[in-house]
Design a protein around this motif. Structure first.
Motif, PDB file in Angstrom:
ATOM      1  N   ALA A  61     -33.248 -33.410  -6.884  1.00 31.12           N
ATOM      2  CA  ALA A  61     -32.679 -32.863  -5.654  1.00 31.12           C
ATOM      3  C   ALA A  61     -31.716 -33.861  -5.017  1.00 31.12           C
ATOM      4  CB  ALA A  61     -33.801 -32.516  -4.676  1.00 31.12           C
ATOM      5  N   LEU A  62     -30.612 -33.353  -4.508  1.00 34.90           N
ATOM      6  CA  LEU A  62     -29.637 -34.187  -3.805  1.00 34.90           C
ATOM      7  C   LEU A  62     -30.190 -34.558  -2.436  1.00 34.90           C
ATOM      8  CD1 LEU A  62     -26.770 -35.394  -3.411  1.00 34.90           C
ATOM      9  CD2 LEU A  62     -26.078 -33.144  -2.547  1.00 34.90           C
ATOM     10  N   GLY A  63     -30.355 -35.846  -2.202  1.00 36.74           N
ATOM     11  CA  GLY A  63     -30.836 -36.299  -0.909  1.00 36.74           C
ATOM     12  C   GLY A  63     -29.703 -36.543   0.072  1.00 36.74           C
ATOM     13  N   LYS A  72     -23.885 -34.846   3.497  1.00 32.05           N
ATOM     14  CA  LYS A  72     -24.364 -34.066   2.365  1.00 32.05           C
ATOM     15  C   LYS A  72     -23.515 -32.820   2.127  1.00 32.05           C
ATOM     16  CE  LYS A  72     -28.633 -31.975   0.582  1.00 32.05           C
ATOM     17  NZ  LYS A  72     -30.067 -31.701   0.887  1.00 32.05           N
ATOM     18  N   ASP A  73     -23.035 -32.189   3.192  1.00 31.75           N
ATOM     19  CA  ASP A  73     -22.207 -30.984   3.041  1.00 31.75           C
ATOM     20  C   ASP A  73     -20.939 -31.274   2.240  1.00 31.75           C
ATOM     21  OD1 ASP A  73     -24.033 -29.513   4.434  1.00 31.75           O
ATOM     22  OD2 ASP A  73     -22.896 -29.457   6.310  1.00 31.75           O
ATOM     23  N   GLU A  74     -20.360 -32.454   2.461  1.00 33.46           N
ATOM     24  CA  GLU A  74     -19.142 -32.821   1.734  1.00 33.46           C
ATOM     25  C   GLU A  74     -19.444 -33.101   0.264  1.00 33.46           C
ATOM     26  OE1 GLU A  74     -15.293 -35.822   2.307  1.00 33.46           O
ATOM     27  OE2 GLU A  74     -16.870 -35.727   3.832  1.00 33.46           O
ATOM     28  N   PRO A  85     -24.168 -27.008  -9.477  1.00 29.99           N
ATOM     29  CA  PRO A  85     -24.973 -26.420  -8.410  1.00 29.99           C
ATOM     30  C   PRO A  85     -25.097 -27.345  -7.208  1.00 29.99           C
ATOM     31  CG  PRO A  85     -26.354 -27.111 -10.241  1.00 29.99           C
ATOM     32  CD  PRO A  85     -24.949 -27.231 -10.714  1.00 29.99           C
ATOM     33  N   LYS A  86     -25.059 -26.775  -6.021  1.00 33.25           N
ATOM     34  CA  LYS A  86     -25.232 -27.571  -4.808  1.00 33.25           C
ATOM     35  C   LYS A  86     -26.691 -27.990  -4.670  1.00 33.25           C
ATOM     36  CE  LYS A  86     -25.121 -25.445  -0.870  1.00 33.25           C
ATOM     37  NZ  LYS A  86     -24.751 -24.594   0.292  1.00 33.25           N
ATOM     38  N   ASP A  87     -26.886 -29.055  -3.929  1.00 33.06           N
ATOM     39  CA  ASP A  87     -28.216 -29.589  -3.636  1.00 33.06           C
ATOM     40  C   ASP A  87     -28.947 -30.100  -4.868  1.00 33.06           C
ATOM     41  OD1 ASP A  87     -28.031 -29.094  -0.865  1.00 33.06           O
ATOM     42  OD2 ASP A  87     -28.664 -27.014  -1.142  1.00 33.06           O
TER      43      ASP A  87
END
Length: 329
Positions: A61-63, A72-74, A85-87
């Protein structure tokens, strides 16, 4: 040939019968494969042969702090732009086995057998993929380490903590060895991650490897045609390499960048694993400006497999252009 009514009727009858045919063979369908083919790829640099041997892919998972200086949004926007995939993060690992013609040289060793077990085979594949490529660990003359993070040194040991390359000398950056083997530096660490890096380095090199270890200095060849280049910032002794043979060269960048979709495109982004992020950024820009100017091939430990290509300037960052796959060596 003239199409007659009889021909047309015969064709229509055949078409009508066609849907019935597959059902007669459905039970003979082959079962779905449950594993990939072994992952290795070879190319030549002059007379030297580079074997890129995958150690697998770590998915997590992207922390919020994977990129320290960007929200994180960027980061998610950059992932989606790269059709990822995002996140989620997917980090690949690509150790090398270089046949210089006179020496068989391993550059970095992957996550090791313990990670293979804990990840259910997602990482720690270096040993099995190397064997599948017909490369014998007992025939390795030199193991050259770029820095002491676990995904680069843990493969030095087998599952029973024996040397994975029993006949090889292990070459390590002198600055890296001095730093991570210093008890005073270890005592200064305040984060769990850095305490773990120190402890793991001690674990690996204390397991019967110290007698095999030779520290090396940058600016010199550590193996035939393989020059060590200081690329500091990721760690205090982080090292990259230039493999040269004849007029051909490849820059083996180790961890100058991590995932290209984030850190090649955005060289100013600071990775949480960079010990000195500002220095790592300065190194990254210097290296990539050189690669652009020299049009030099680059091999990246965390690039998508087979992990090599070329870079060009793209706005404020760079763009990775994968080298074309070749069916012959």
């Amino acid at each position: 040939m003239e199409l007659t009514r009889r021909h047309a009727l015969a064709g229509a009858a055949a078409l009508a019968a066609t849907p019935l045919l597959p059902s007669a063979f459905a039970k003979a369908a082959a079962p779905l494969a449950d594993k990939q083919a072994p992952s290795f790829y070879r190319y030549k640099v002059g007379d030297a042969q580079v074997n890129v041997v995958s150690d697998g892919v770590n998915n997590f998972a992207l922390g919020d702090t994977f990129v320290l200086n960007v929200k994180k949004d960027e980061v998610n926007a950059a992932l989606e732009k790269a059709f990822m995939p995002k996140d989620r993060m997917s980090i690949q690992f690509a150790p090398l086995v270089i046949n210089t013609g006179g020496k068989l040289v391993v550059v970095d060793t992957g996550n090791g057998p313990a990670a293979f077990a804990s990840s259910k085979g997602n990482v720690g594949q270096f040993a099995s993929n190397m064997a599948a490529a017909g490369l014998d660990a007992k025939a390795v003359d030199l193991v050259v380490i770029s820095h002491f993070h676990g995904d680069h040194i843990n493969g030095l040991l087998t599952a029973d903590n024996m040397p994975a390359f029993p006949n090889a000398e292990v070459l390590v950056p002198a600055a890296e060895w001095k730093y991570f083997m210093d008890d005073g530096e270890m005592a200064k660490q305040t984060t769990d991650r850095m305490k773990g890096v120190f402890a793991n380095a001690r674990r690996v090199f204390d397991a019967g490897l110290k007698k095999k270890v030779t520290p090396y200095e940058t600016g010199k060849d550590v193996a035939p045609g393989l020059q060590a280049v200081a690329t500091l910032g990721h760690t205090p002794g982080h090292t990259s390499f230039i493999l040269s043979s004849g007029s051909d060269k490849v820059f083996i960048q180790s961890d100058v960048t991590n995932l290209p979709a984030l850190f090649v495109t955005n060289p100013g982004w600071h990775l949480m694993f960079d010990q000195d992020p500002a220095m790592a950024e300065a190194t990254r820009r210097k290296v990539y400006d050189m690669l652009v100017a020299d049009k030099m091939r680059v091999q990246g430990f965390h690039y998508p497999f087979p992990a090599n290509g070329f870079v060009e300037k793209d706005g404020n960052g760079y763009r990775l252009v994968p080298a074309p796959w070749s069916p012959v060596i």
